[in-house]
Design a protein around this motif. Structure first.
Motif, short mmCIF file in Angstrom:
data_model
loop_
_atom_site.label_atom_id
_atom_site.label_comp_id
_atom_site.label_asym_id
_atom_site.label_seq_id
_atom_site.Cartn_x
_atom_site.Cartn_y
_atom_site.Cartn_z
N PHE A 90 -9.71 13.24 -9.74
CA PHE A 90 -10.66 12.13 -9.68
C PHE A 90 -11.83 12.43 -8.76
O PHE A 90 -11.66 13.00 -7.68
N ILE A 91 -13.02 12.00 -9.21
CA ILE A 91 -14.23 12.09 -8.40
C ILE A 91 -14.90 10.72 -8.46
O ILE A 91 -15.14 10.19 -9.55
N PHE A 92 -15.20 10.15 -7.29
CA PHE A 92 -15.73 8.79 -7.23
C PHE A 92 -17.15 8.77 -6.68
O PHE A 92 -17.59 9.69 -5.98
N ARG A 150 -20.87 16.11 0.55
CA ARG A 150 -19.64 15.31 0.48
C ARG A 150 -19.13 15.22 -0.96
O ARG A 150 -17.92 15.31 -1.19
N GLN A 151 -20.05 15.05 -1.89
CA GLN A 151 -19.60 14.97 -3.28
C GLN A 151 -19.07 16.32 -3.76
O GLN A 151 -18.13 16.37 -4.56
N ILE A 165 -7.41 17.21 -16.67
CA ILE A 165 -8.61 16.39 -16.87
C ILE A 165 -9.31 16.19 -15.53
O ILE A 165 -8.67 15.91 -14.52
N ILE A 166 -10.63 16.33 -15.55
CA ILE A 166 -11.46 15.94 -14.42
C ILE A 166 -12.13 14.63 -14.81
O ILE A 166 -12.84 14.56 -15.81
N MET A 167 -11.89 13.58 -14.03
CA MET A 167 -12.45 12.26 -14.32
C MET A 167 -13.42 11.88 -13.22
O MET A 167 -13.03 11.73 -12.06
N ALA A 168 -14.69 11.72 -13.58
CA ALA A 168 -15.74 11.44 -12.60
C ALA A 168 -16.35 10.07 -12.88
O ALA A 168 -16.88 9.83 -13.96
#
Length: 236
Positions: A90-92, A150-151, A165-168
């Motif tokens: 996860f990427i927020f 930071r991101q 899966i990469i979920m952004a």
């Protein structure tokens, strides 16, 4: 290519007073391994609900969700948490880094929960930081980094365990134009390396980086188009 995501007849219903409201109302979706998909939709469209179900953060009220061929729609919270840790990175928008941990420690965090030994955790974390060109910031705290850095740490954390899966979720929402360009270049490189990426965004320019754009509106998939199509999605 094999299906990573297969959703069939998914509904998400909420009771509001005496009424039943459908946040999702019969969604069918397949995403193949290696695809780069932009998930789009205006506020209240059901986009966030669909993202939560895809990310195993929530369960559908009705329908089937198969992740890597396994039915996950009726799993317990603990079982879903285990799948998230092993399968989804996860990427927020707000980075969600722990302020008292260094970049390296933040990136290594998912592998702590996975039970890996210290040497392996740190090795995976260093490799991930190198992929986002931040190996020289491994010992820096989040407060010592720019928003773009930071991101990039958050991306490194998401990819360290080599997820399916990469979920952004709106990953460039808090970034300036230069940092946005750098982050999107990282996503393009990850895609070239074979990663499956689901990018949630309301920005058409960001969605253009994806090979496939899916528009959610009124709880259903209204459009599902490939990048080479002449058609463009209007989110508003």
């Amino acid at each position: 290519m094999a299906n990573v995501v297969t959703i069939t007849g998914v509904k998400k219903l909420y009771k509001m007073g005496s009424e039943i409201v459908a946040a999702l109302n019969g969604v069918d979706l397949k995403i193949d391994s290696g695809e780069f998909v932009a998930l789009m939709g205006p506020s209240g469209s059901g986009k966030s609900t669909l993202m939560n179900i895809l990310g195993c953060l929530d369960r559908p009220t009705e329908g089937s969700y198969k992740l890597l061929g396994k039915e996950v729609s009726h799993l317990s919270d603990d079982e879903l948490a285990a799948i998230r840790n092993k399968t989804i990175g996860f990427i927020f928008q707000n980075f969600n880094l722990l302020p008292k941990l260094t970049s390296l420690e933040n990136v290594a965090l998912p592998s702590v929960y996975a039970g890996l030994k210290t040497a392996e955790r740190l090795s995976l974390a260093r490799d991930a930081l190198k992929k986002v060109s931040l190996e020289d910031r491994a010992e820096h705290l989040p407060s010592e980094l720019s928003g773009g850095q930071r991101q990039r740490v958050a991306i490194a954390r998401a990819i360290a365990m080599k997820p399916a899966i990469i979920m952004a979720d709106e990953p460039t929402g808090n970034l300036d134009t230069k940092s946005t360009g750098e982050i999107m270049e990282i996503f393009r490189d990850l895609h070239k390396d074979g990663s499956t990426i689901i990018l949630v965004t309301h920005e058409p320019d960001i969605a253009q980086a994806a090979d496939r754009q899916i528009l959610v509106r009124d709880g259903k998939i209204e459009k599902d188009i490939l990048k080479n199509s002449a058609e463009k999605i209007d989110v508003i």
